[in-house]
Scaffold this active site. Structure first.
Site, mmCIF file in Angstrom:
data_model
loop_
_atom_site.group_PDB
_atom_site.id
_atom_site.type_symbol
_atom_site.label_atom_id
_atom_site.label_comp_id
_atom_site.label_asym_id
_atom_site.label_seq_id
_atom_site.Cartn_x
_atom_site.Cartn_y
_atom_site.Cartn_z
ATOM 1 N N CYS A 54 46.225 -6.101 -3.694
ATOM 2 C CA CYS A 54 45.757 -6.351 -2.334
ATOM 3 C C CYS A 54 45.546 -5.027 -1.597
ATOM 4 C CB CYS A 54 46.773 -7.195 -1.565
ATOM 5 S SG CYS A 54 48.313 -6.300 -1.240
ATOM 6 N N ASP A 56 63.043 -2.345 5.418
ATOM 7 C CA ASP A 56 64.214 -2.165 4.557
ATOM 8 C C ASP A 56 64.465 -0.692 4.257
ATOM 9 O OD1 ASP A 56 64.651 -4.993 4.289
ATOM 10 O OD2 ASP A 56 62.819 -4.999 3.084
ATOM 11 N N ASP A 69 58.920 0.812 9.094
ATOM 12 C CA ASP A 69 59.250 0.122 7.854
ATOM 13 C C ASP A 69 60.542 -0.665 8.101
ATOM 14 O OD1 ASP A 69 59.419 -0.410 4.984
ATOM 15 O OD2 ASP A 69 61.081 1.024 5.049
ATOM 16 N N THR A 87 55.918 -4.086 6.617
ATOM 17 C CA THR A 87 56.853 -4.255 5.498
ATOM 18 C C THR A 87 56.235 -4.983 4.309
ATOM 19 O OG1 THR A 87 59.030 -5.179 4.901
ATOM 20 C CG2 THR A 87 57.817 -6.334 6.626
ATOM 21 N N ASN A 88 56.472 -4.442 3.115
ATOM 22 C CA ASN A 88 56.086 -5.106 1.863
ATOM 23 C C ASN A 88 57.137 -6.153 1.534
ATOM 24 O OD1 ASN A 88 54.021 -3.237 1.590
ATOM 25 N ND2 ASN A 88 54.942 -2.136 -0.131
ATOM 26 N N HIS A 95 52.182 -10.007 -0.890
ATOM 27 C CA HIS A 95 51.635 -9.987 -2.253
ATOM 28 C C HIS A 95 52.523 -9.214 -3.225
ATOM 29 C CE1 HIS A 95 48.128 -10.156 0.604
ATOM 30 N NE2 HIS A 95 48.028 -11.302 -0.047
ATOM 31 N N SER A 142 57.053 -8.618 -1.349
ATOM 32 C CA SER A 142 56.440 -9.299 -2.487
ATOM 33 C C SER A 142 57.334 -10.407 -3.032
ATOM 34 C CB SER A 142 56.122 -8.293 -3.584
ATOM 35 O OG SER A 142 57.310 -7.712 -4.058
HETATM 36 ZN ZN LIG Z 1 49.260 -7.383 0.437
#
Ligand SMILES: [Zn+2]
Length: 559
Positions: free
Chosen positions: A123, A40, A38, A80-81, A117, A83
């Protein structure tokens, strides 16, 4: 502000999922091919709204820790997310600059898997969904079960488990206590997590040279129930790879599972009554008879596999009396002259790896082509009865020989109802002693198979399932051996990291911090069995979605 909300906010990341820097190499022997990290809060300090490369601050010791992974031949990816992209908080160019800065400070990553996203997009890649883990594994030329993910919140460990990858949680002050309690493995910081990864690879013999010339007859031992025998499978296969003949000593409760293991030439079924709880008085005649049977094996050596709370020493004494010249076992207690290889394993290692590590200490490693997963002989599975129907159903196994590890009946009944309403076909399984239970549970809209399945029949039914919903009991390990995803209603009486379904997509449900935690209680010490009875049935439906198990038939609700 809650951490999982913060996670969505404006950060920077590169939206370039295909940007592998180095070509993926062949898989290497051992537990893992790759470590997924990951970003952050794990690799770099979590700076909300940071689109500025100058604000990238690695966590202490990160560069050196990552370099040790690289030196061990492991490939690295970031998952990593981000958004903030969907929300327009920063541009793809900002993201790219921040990631260039991360690599400048921490060295190159083989892949960046980024979810651009927003949560509302629904998603399949945004953690806790497993999409990024699947993507990263694919890009690195491996599978999720050969990856370990290091992250700082529950969304990370959930995504890893739902893909079948191992996970290590490195909590920050923002990590919720429930997420820490539910994690399979917890490390104090990133360097500690890296130590854990490398220690497990060393323990299980991944870096060992090929085994010496094949040895003669090896007596392997695993007492207890079916699940115990199944999780020992990888260790037994390792021994089988280096022995001419393998004889397995198991108890009556483990016999059906022993019949399904690979690498076993002969089976001796005999209880080791001193291990049972409650244990009967020692019978001198029975002990003499067992010693004679062990002597008749003419074993060149013995490898005694045990659970982390059992001593191998009483049996080792009998093996000595039976003339076995070399004995290996895990023992924290001083073994005197009873063991030739006294092995020790740190707490918290998954049971299959504990078994593999003992095999490795005795000089046996899994061959390179044999994945360190649970496996059974599918050629020995019987035909399923016609009532089972087409594959893709969900199996619910509510019972367990140990009451604390079962799914509470009321919950099981409500799960059958909710899954049925969503269009799932639910089969309810149980042993002969559980017929009444399965009949009551199945009456909510499932198919009752109670009492109709011995272990091999149950395996055949589970093999056609989209997923198994089950407590911490033998069938969970059967599902792992069949690569069937598990919704694990896991009472925390024993550590999930040791006894959870191994290397198979899993979603854990239940209160991991309940007061019964680590008590090893066989009947729940807390009225109402709250660690599991508090689970909402809708969570099982969500878990099935995370595991990618759609409702196979179009009911009133499913589309
Ligand atoms: Zn996504």
């Amino acid at each position: 502000m809650r951490r999982d909300q913060e996670r969505d906010q404006c950060r920077s990341a590169r939206v370039d999922p295909g940007a592998g820097r180095r070509p993926s190499g062949p898989r290497q022997p051992g537990l893992y091919d790759a470590v997924l990290l990951d970003r952050d809060g794990t690799l770099v300090e979590d700076v909300p709204y940071n689109g500025d490369p100058e604000k990238v601050r690695p966590v202490p010791g990160a560069r050196e820790a990552l370099d040790r992974l690289r030196a061990a031949g492991l490939r690295l990816a970031v998952v990593t997310n981000q958004s903030g992209l969907a929300r327009g908080c920063f541009t793809a160019r900002d993201l790219s600059l921040v990631h260039d800065r991360v690599e400048e400070l921490l060295g190159p990553f083989d892949h960046w898997a980024v979810c651009p996203h927003a949560e509302a997009d629904g998603c399949a890649c945004r953690k806790p969904a497993p999409g990024l883990v699947h993507e990263a594994a694919r890009a690195l030329g491996t599978t999720p079960s050969r990856c370990v993910l290091i992250g700082d919140i529950g969304a990370d460990t959930t995504a890893a488990a739902a893909a079948g990858a191992a996970a290590i949680l490195v909590p920050t002050p923002a990590t919720r206590a429930a997420e820490v309690a539910a994690a399979p493995t917890v490390a104090v910081d990133l360097p500690d997590a890296v130590n854990t990864v490398l220690a497990r690879m060393r323990l299980t013999g991944g870096s060992q040279p090929a085994p010496r010339a094949r040895r003669g007859t090896v007596l392997v031992v695993r007492s207890d129930a079916a699940g115990d025998v199944l999780v020992t499978g990888p260790g037994i296969r390792a021994v089988a790879a280096g022995a001419r003949r393998v004889v397995l000593l198991c108890g009556p409760r483990g016999r059906a599972a022993a019949d399904l293991l690979l690498g076993v030439d002969d089976i001796i079924e005999a209880p080791l009554p001193w291990i049972d709880a409650p244990a009967p008085p020692v019978d001198p005649d029975a002990v003499r008879a067992l010693t004679d049977r062990l002597a008749a094996v003419h074993a060149d050596e013995a490898v005694v596999f045990t659970s982390f709370h059992q001593s191998p020493l009483p049996l080792a004494l009998l093996l000595r009396l039976a003339g076995v010249p070399r004995i290996s076992a895990i023992s924290d207690d001083y073994p005197g002259s009873l063991l030739d290889v006294r092995h020790r394993v740190p707490a918290g290692v998954p049971e299959p790896e504990r078994a593999l590590s003992l095999a490795a200490a005795a000089g046996y490693a899994l061959p390179e082509h044999d994945e360190p997963t649970l496996r059974i002989r599918t050629d020995r599975l019987p035909r399923v009865p016609d009532v089972v129907g087409e594959p893709g159903y969900v199996v619910l196994h509510p019972g367990s020989s140990v009451p604390t590890r079962a799914c509470p009946e009321d919950l099981a009944t409500r799960v059958v109802r909710v899954l049925g309403a969503a269009g799932h076909r639910v089969l309810v399984t149980g042993g002969p002693a559980e017929r009444d239970l399965t009949a009551r549970v199945a009456a909510a809209g499932g198919v009752d198979l109670g009492g109709r399945t011995g272990l091999a029949d149950l395996a055949a039914v589970v093999a056609g399932a989209g997923a198994l919903v089950v407590g911490n009991t033998g069938p969970a390990h059967l599902a792992a051996a069949l690569r069937v995803p598990v919704v694990s209603l896991f009472a925390p009486t024993v550590p999930f990291g040791q006894w959870g379904p191994y290397r198979v997509p899993t979603v854990r449900l239940g209160d991991a911090a309940a007061p019964c935690r680590d008590t090893r209680a066989t009947t729940c010490p807390v009225p109402g069995h709250p660690c599991l009875s508090s689970v909402e049935p809708g969570r099982v439906l969500e878990a099935l979605r995370l595991l990618g198990v759609p409702a196979p038939v179009t009911g009133g609700v499913a589309g």
